[in-house]
Design an enzyme around this catalytic site. Sequence first.
Site, mmCIF file in Angstrom:
data_model
loop_
_atom_site.group_PDB
_atom_site.id
_atom_site.type_symbol
_atom_site.label_atom_id
_atom_site.label_comp_id
_atom_site.label_asym_id
_atom_site.label_seq_id
_atom_site.Cartn_x
_atom_site.Cartn_y
_atom_site.Cartn_z
ATOM 1 N N CYS A 56 -3.165 8.214 3.622
ATOM 2 C CA CYS A 56 -2.823 7.630 2.311
ATOM 3 C C CYS A 56 -3.896 7.872 1.565
ATOM 4 C CB CYS A 56 -2.569 6.421 2.526
ATOM 5 S SG CYS A 56 -3.497 5.195 3.448
ATOM 6 N N GLU A 68 0.805 -1.159 0.058
ATOM 7 C CA GLU A 68 0.170 0.000 0.054
ATOM 8 C C GLU A 68 0.856 1.087 -0.069
ATOM 9 O OE1 GLU A 68 -3.137 -0.503 -0.115
ATOM 10 O OE2 GLU A 68 -2.790 -2.584 0.163
HETATM 11 P P1 NAP Z 1 8.705 4.599 4.394
HETATM 12 O O1 NAP Z 1 9.730 5.595 4.601
HETATM 13 O O2 NAP Z 1 8.627 4.132 2.862
HETATM 14 O O3 NAP Z 1 8.486 3.850 5.659
HETATM 15 C C1 NAP Z 1 7.475 2.840 5.663
HETATM 16 C C2 NAP Z 1 7.656 1.817 6.603
HETATM 17 O O4 NAP Z 1 8.784 1.039 6.039
HETATM 18 C C3 NAP Z 1 8.063 2.258 8.014
HETATM 19 O O5 NAP Z 1 7.817 1.261 8.806
HETATM 20 C C4 NAP Z 1 9.757 2.166 7.699
HETATM 21 O O6 NAP Z 1 10.412 2.084 9.016
HETATM 22 C C5 NAP Z 1 9.975 0.985 6.695
HETATM 23 N N1 NAP Z 1 11.097 0.955 6.258
HETATM 24 C C6 NAP Z 1 11.714 1.953 5.668
HETATM 25 N N2 NAP Z 1 12.969 1.621 4.930
HETATM 26 C C7 NAP Z 1 12.837 0.120 5.148
HETATM 27 C C8 NAP Z 1 13.786 -0.896 4.664
HETATM 28 N N3 NAP Z 1 14.897 -0.617 4.332
HETATM 29 N N4 NAP Z 1 13.538 -2.240 5.330
HETATM 30 C C9 NAP Z 1 12.428 -2.311 5.757
HETATM 31 N N5 NAP Z 1 11.508 -1.437 6.245
HETATM 32 C C10 NAP Z 1 11.782 -0.215 5.867
HETATM 33 O O7 NAP Z 1 7.306 5.759 4.361
HETATM 34 P P2 NAP Z 1 7.052 6.670 5.114
HETATM 35 O O8 NAP Z 1 7.560 8.094 4.558
HETATM 36 O O9 NAP Z 1 7.311 6.768 6.554
HETATM 37 O O10 NAP Z 1 5.399 6.865 4.911
HETATM 38 C C11 NAP Z 1 4.629 7.752 4.159
HETATM 39 C C12 NAP Z 1 4.317 7.246 3.161
HETATM 40 O O11 NAP Z 1 3.497 6.047 3.139
HETATM 41 C C13 NAP Z 1 3.532 8.143 2.143
HETATM 42 O O12 NAP Z 1 4.125 8.265 0.879
HETATM 43 C C14 NAP Z 1 2.045 7.664 2.094
HETATM 44 O O13 NAP Z 1 1.399 7.773 0.949
HETATM 45 C C15 NAP Z 1 2.448 6.230 2.303
HETATM 46 N N6 NAP Z 1 1.245 5.637 3.063
HETATM 47 C C16 NAP Z 1 0.263 4.704 2.047
HETATM 48 C C17 NAP Z 1 -0.416 4.233 3.020
HETATM 49 C C18 NAP Z 1 -1.584 3.343 2.217
HETATM 50 O O14 NAP Z 1 -2.463 2.664 2.886
HETATM 51 N N7 NAP Z 1 -1.255 3.069 0.917
HETATM 52 C C19 NAP Z 1 -0.915 4.319 4.184
HETATM 53 C C20 NAP Z 1 -0.105 5.353 4.757
HETATM 54 C C21 NAP Z 1 1.109 5.877 4.300
HETATM 55 P P3 NAP Z 1 11.292 3.382 9.847
HETATM 56 O O15 NAP Z 1 10.212 4.233 10.211
HETATM 57 O O16 NAP Z 1 11.871 2.659 10.887
HETATM 58 O O17 NAP Z 1 12.169 3.724 8.603
#
Ligand code: NAP
Length: 684
Positions: free
Chosen positions: A296, A257
């Site tokens: 999101c 997602e």
């Molecule tokens: P992100 O950086 O991709 O992080 C999401 C998750 O992935 C976090 O738990 C993060 O952990 C983890 N993560 C990051 N790098 C990783 C790696 N190399 N290995 C394993 N896990 C890893 O996203 P964000 O910036 O925090 O979140 C915002 C984004 O999420 C927005 O773009 C939004 O659109 C999207 N979003 C989508 C939905 C949906 O349902 N489609 C819902 C909410 C948000 P850490 O925090 O520890 O880095």
Amino acid sequence: MQTKLGNLVLDRWVEGDGEGNLLTSAVTGDPVAFITSAGLEFGDILNHARTVGGANLRKLTFHERGEMLKALAKYLLEHKKEFYALSTATGATRSDSWVDIDGGISTLFVYSGKGRREMPNDHVYLDGPPEQISKNGTFTAQHIFTPKLGAAIHINAFNFPCWGMLEKLAPTLLAGVPAIVKPASSTAYLTELMVRRMNASGILPDGALQLICGSVGDLFDHLMCQDAIAFTGSKKTAELLQQHPKVISESVAFTAETDSLNSSILGPDAVPGTPEFDLYIKEVTHEMTSKAGQKCTAIRRIIAPSAIAGEVVAALSTALGQIRIGHPGNKDVDMGALASQGQRDEVRERVAELSLQADVVYGGTDDFEVIDADASKGAFFMPTLLHCEKPMTSNAVHSVEAFGPVSTVLPYDNLDEAIELSRLGEGSLVGSVITNDNDVARELVLGTAAYHGRMVVINRHCAAESTGHGSPLPHLIHGGPGRAGGGEEMGGIRGVLHYMQRTAIQGSPETLTAIGHRWIRGANQTDPGVHPFRKTFEQLEIGDTLVTDSREVTLEDIQHFAEFTGDTFYAHTDEEAAAKNPFFDGRVAHGYLIVSFAAGLFVDPDFGPVLANYGVDDLRFAQPVNYGDTLRVRLACKQKTLRAGTGYGEVRWDSEITNQDGDVVAQYDVLTLVATDEHWASVN
Ligand code: NAP
């Protein structure tokens, strides 16, 4: 000294090595906790989930797992005050927290109910009816679902630390699969608190739930084909993880997602002065500002008729001007802070990118009032509205996601253009249409549905009860194509099946009946010795069969039934007219007369363990019954579902009505409620 967040591994709370990273309040900037998972043995965590958690969960039936989810939900409700108190530090107002905390808990309740209503009280879930694959029916096939024998790894985003975990956990546990939850670091303290309470409740079996606060280390190196990953976050991270060599080589199920430039289209009929125009302004304002736009599903692209785009901008600016920003704990505040200072910086950068192709028409400044908080310490951001004059040729407005209270007005000249603009988002979680013209609604939905996981059409008739553009519901799928990640979560039982394997089983009807606990035509028909309606739920066996006496259908019966019920349709009352009908040679019996006669043939009239008939499923009339025909019924006990704690169970009977030539004239499932031994003994 701030505490370090715990990691729940191998059913014990352990701290990671070293000091870890400091997490601060989104509102005050004060320290909240340190986070680290350094030193954890990630391979052991996976192994524990698979060998202990999975084995424990698979001992339970779907109904028992459903009961477990309900108990968990009730337990969490008792502790929700604590969650609300801590949620403020994430920048969430009370209503934001309600979505996260109460919304998450209610997802557990919904899955509990669905599991117990829509799944069998068993360990195997049957996918549809058997498939006929042989001429004589001695070799047949049935698709079944069984739980994956691995672990589910849930990687969650920062914006919904409770709901984000629970919406994945509910279908996973119902499927019988253990979960390893990895919350986003910045708000992991709230997830950790909830997991602590879940763990303390003792409701979940050992190994069913583990928590990693911080990096997942080398977890992915230990993946195997039975594991599943459900990721929520940015597209960039999803792509990185999807390309992990183990994910590829083991074909690990991966659902994502990700980013979503959700659009909302205002119909051409919804001009200022109509209820739909006002609804649109309210909906967009709400979507921009609830959870400070960090949803999101929030509306990022406001697709409005160009003739009234100026009025849309003016009305939205007025509405946004009434939003009070500040400490989310203050009751007068409508919008709290973004999740972190870093997140605010990120949103600023994205707005700068957007403003290369669109004009900021509201907000976009640091000069705004912040109630009850220090603007320099909290991650506050003013709602910001942009207007893009040429949206068909601007790409940033369709691809840059500012994950905050930011949205852009995109004017359209005709419906084709509105459809094209919506599609330019290249895949979204949700799209909405606000119109009172159902032809417009159909054109827009058919034109854009392939680009959306969910669509909501709002008008004056449904607005009061509408759950809104941005609310995913456990009953409906949450996910979307393309940029949105291509995944699908929830959607009721559909979300459970993501954690199970579908297998086509071929064999004899008797074997498949034994495997699926559902009688298949062609399997043994056992003579129960007594009328099966004399048997209690426990005494009944799948395959117990009654073959009734026969009964002739006379012309008088048909005439009587027509007059008695008022169903004087010509096929039953007018010989000449009936004969002109391509399906009949003359007057025929009513379908419901056939079914009523069948009941008269198969019931056992005396007081007995069968408590009630609560319906029929899949009723089909295969061929006409003429007067003079003779009917007979074969009733076989097809499936039993115990309703634990109620004193009864549901029994489904396979019913087949044949005529004097042995031809099937009708078939259907009769649904009854049958007393358990205990209940039957108590009333006798
Ligand atoms: P992100 O950086 O991709 O992080 C999401 C998750 O992935 C976090 O738990 C993060 O952990 C983890 N993560 C990051 N790098 C990783 C790696 N190399 N290995 C394993 N896990 C890893 O996203 P964000 O910036 O925090 O979140 C915002 C984004 O999420 C927005 O773009 C939004 O659109 C999207 N979003 C989508 C939905 C949906 O349902 N489609 C819902 C909410 C948000 P850490 O925090 O520890 O880095």
